[in-house]
Design a protein around this motif. Structure first.
Motif, mmCIF file in Angstrom:
data_model
loop_
_atom_site.group_PDB
_atom_site.id
_atom_site.type_symbol
_atom_site.label_atom_id
_atom_site.label_comp_id
_atom_site.label_asym_id
_atom_site.label_seq_id
_atom_site.Cartn_x
_atom_site.Cartn_y
_atom_site.Cartn_z
ATOM 1 N N ARG A 61 -2.566 -0.590 -8.841
ATOM 2 C CA ARG A 61 -3.997 -0.402 -8.641
ATOM 3 C C ARG A 61 -4.230 0.948 -7.972
ATOM 4 N NH1 ARG A 61 -7.027 -4.605 -5.317
ATOM 5 N NH2 ARG A 61 -8.661 -3.084 -5.814
ATOM 6 N N SER A 104 -6.976 3.262 -5.764
ATOM 7 C CA SER A 104 -8.193 3.251 -4.951
ATOM 8 C C SER A 104 -8.343 4.594 -4.255
ATOM 9 C CB SER A 104 -8.154 2.117 -3.916
ATOM 10 O OG SER A 104 -8.221 0.854 -4.517
ATOM 11 N N THR A 152 -12.448 -5.805 -5.633
ATOM 12 C CA THR A 152 -12.507 -5.750 -7.098
ATOM 13 C C THR A 152 -13.678 -6.584 -7.617
ATOM 14 O OG1 THR A 152 -11.004 -7.648 -7.277
ATOM 15 C CG2 THR A 152 -10.014 -5.451 -7.271
ATOM 16 N N THR A 197 2.434 -1.077 4.427
ATOM 17 C CA THR A 197 2.178 0.289 3.946
ATOM 18 C C THR A 197 3.404 1.167 4.137
ATOM 19 O OG1 THR A 197 -0.155 0.096 4.557
ATOM 20 C CG2 THR A 197 0.686 2.304 4.130
ATOM 21 N N PHE A 230 0.865 -1.170 0.000
ATOM 22 C CA PHE A 230 0.000 0.000 0.000
ATOM 23 C C PHE A 230 0.910 1.231 0.000
ATOM 24 C CE2 PHE A 230 -3.461 -2.652 1.941
ATOM 25 C CZ PHE A 230 -4.424 -2.383 0.978
ATOM 26 N N LEU A 248 -3.001 4.497 -2.426
ATOM 27 C CA LEU A 248 -4.066 5.083 -1.622
ATOM 28 C C LEU A 248 -3.698 6.531 -1.316
ATOM 29 C CD1 LEU A 248 -4.880 2.269 0.986
ATOM 30 C CD2 LEU A 248 -6.356 3.085 -0.835
ATOM 31 N N HIS A 307 -2.649 -3.057 8.444
ATOM 32 C CA HIS A 307 -2.059 -3.090 7.110
ATOM 33 C C HIS A 307 -0.595 -2.637 7.200
ATOM 34 C CE1 HIS A 307 -5.981 -3.892 5.371
ATOM 35 N NE2 HIS A 307 -6.465 -2.906 6.112
ATOM 36 N N HIS A 325 -0.390 -0.726 -4.574
ATOM 37 C CA HIS A 325 -1.781 -0.304 -4.443
ATOM 38 C C HIS A 325 -1.768 1.120 -3.900
ATOM 39 C CE1 HIS A 325 -6.094 -1.854 -3.728
ATOM 40 N NE2 HIS A 325 -6.104 -0.538 -3.891
ATOM 41 N N LEU A 345 -12.042 0.194 4.222
ATOM 42 C CA LEU A 345 -10.909 -0.118 3.354
ATOM 43 C C LEU A 345 -11.124 -1.439 2.620
ATOM 44 C CD1 LEU A 345 -8.261 1.380 2.757
ATOM 45 C CD2 LEU A 345 -7.110 -0.215 4.284
ATOM 46 N N ARG A 346 -11.758 -2.396 3.289
ATOM 47 C CA ARG A 346 -12.041 -3.679 2.629
ATOM 48 C C ARG A 346 -12.963 -3.473 1.430
ATOM 49 N NH1 ARG A 346 -16.184 -7.139 3.794
ATOM 50 N NH2 ARG A 346 -16.530 -6.215 5.849
ATOM 51 N N THR A 356 -11.128 -1.409 -1.522
ATOM 52 C CA THR A 356 -10.114 -2.117 -2.297
ATOM 53 C C THR A 356 -10.630 -3.393 -2.948
ATOM 54 O OG1 THR A 356 -9.348 -3.262 -0.292
ATOM 55 C CG2 THR A 356 -8.244 -1.204 -0.876
#
Length: 387
Positions: free
Chosen positions: A201, A203, A233, A150, A131, A176, A147, A174, A227-228, A231
């Motif tokens: 990715r 988000s 898909t 990160t 992240f 953020l 997480h 990913h 957050l779940r 993120t």
């Protein structure tokens, strides 16, 4: 001048820098995060307040919030210092900058700095991706929520040096970054510039908040739930259906009945539970449902502009029920295509005797989809003849 002499000079400079950094670090006072769930992480990362008396090299950081910065090997290399805005005095353009970093040296190179990498490296390798956030406090919020893979760029650009370090641990990022317009543009720029090296990715947080602000508003459990969903898909059409029921509550009982009759309920249990609540109590306040479902409803409502962009006025406009059927068809198409991908992957590991059952299961959904698209007089994305 010999290479050996230059190496000795560099080594001595490095050691002096380490000594000065640790001297400053020892002067820091414990800093309050303003949130009881964040405070343990702030203490663990060594965040503190710089007093008035500090080593001369750090005079510009006096009375600021200090974030110690480490390299991937856990060596203290420098500091990020944030101005403390207590809200009592207005901030003007002539005030001191919001952030000050340690000056460039043999020890500290901002273009090769990734805040949190000393705690994230192993987690990134284990998770298979990183992240990537903008700021120090965002890292602390993400780590508090579990997480720990990160890191922060400490800005909005991913430099060559930072990319080189990240590539040692993963090939998937990913992003953020902040959900405001500049943050979105920065994320899109990184995705373009680093596409040759990373799978990326995006988000963006639809409310425009950063992870730290979102954590403080929702608290830890709500932040993890948000957050779940953020993120996840492959659920665009499911989101549109449920968001439509939030906008037009009277359609919820109809949708639940249709999905149950077709045996095509939402795969996500939170989606099923929220739809069931809306179907039982159409138009009522969501205060009666669980905090997790309230977070999901808030997330879906924040996506309305994305899920339902302005369309040309239709004459006559479709009724909510007709629109719901059209959205349901899109959802079935999405689900069939997703199941087709799963079937394709399973065929490689499934024995010949088990394959007929898989094909029969998929054929059921193709027939269902074909029937619904005929009833709604809509052009299907997947037709039965394809099977």
């Amino acid at each position: 001048m010999s290479k050996i002499f230059l190496k000795d000079v560099f080594t001595q400079s490095l050691e002096r820098g380490k000594g000065v950094c640790h001297s400053f670090f020892r002067t820091l006072l414990p800093a309050a995060s303003g949130n009881s769930e964040l405070t343990p992480t702030w203490l663990d990362f060594g965040v503190g307040l710089a007093p008035s008396l500090v080593p001369d090299a750090f005079r510009t950081m006096r009375s600021r919030l200090i974030f110690p910065i480490y390299d991937a090997d856990g060596r203290l290399t420098g500091f990020g210092a944030r101005r403390i805005d207590n809200g009592q005095q207005p901030v003007t353009d002539t005030d001191a900058p919001k952030y000050i970093n340690s000056p460039a040296s043999a020890l500290f190179d901002k273009s090769r700095t990734l805040y949190g990498i000393h705690r994230a490296a192993e987690a990134i390798h284990r998770a298979g991706f990183a992240f990537v956030v903008e700021g120090y406090k965002d890292v602390l919020a993400m780590h508090t929520a579990g997480h720990s893979n990160t890191i922060a760029l400490c800005g909005t650009a991913l430099t060559d040096g930072q990319a080189e370090i990240l590539a040692r641990y993963t090939s998937t990022l990913h992003l953020l970054l902040d959900g405001d317009a500049p943050g979105r543009r920065a994320a899109e720029k990184i995705a373009r510039e680093r596409a040759d090296r990373f799978t990326i990715r995006l988000s963006p947080i639809p409310t425009g908040e950063d992870p730290d602000e979102l954590f403080r508003r929702l608290e830890k459990a709500g932040f993890r739930t948000y957050l779940r969903h953020l993120t996840a898909t492959g659920c665009l059409c499911a989101r549109r259906l449920l968001a439509y029921c939030l906008r037009y509550p009277t359609t919820a009982p109809l949708l639940e009945r249709m999905m149950n009759d077709d045996d095509m309920s939402f795969a996500e249990s939170d989606y099923r539970d929220l739809l069931h609540f809306l179907a039982l109590r159409p138009g009522e306040s969501l205060s009666g449902c669980t905090p997790e479902l309230q977070v999901l409803a808030g997330f879906l409502r924040s996506l309305e502009d994305v899920l339902f962009p302005p369309l040309p006025e239709l004459d006559p406009s479709p009724t909510p029920e007709a629109m719901l059927r059209s959205l349901l068809t899109e959802y079935y198409e999405e689900k069939v295509i997703a199941q087709a991908r799963i079937l394709r992957n399973r065929l490689h590991t499934t024995s010949a005797t088990e394959r007929p059952a898989l094909f029969q299961h998929l054929h059921h959904h193709f027939r269902l989809l074909s029937t619904i698209t005929r009833e709604t007089e809509r052009t299907p994305a997947v037709e039965e003849r394809w099977f």
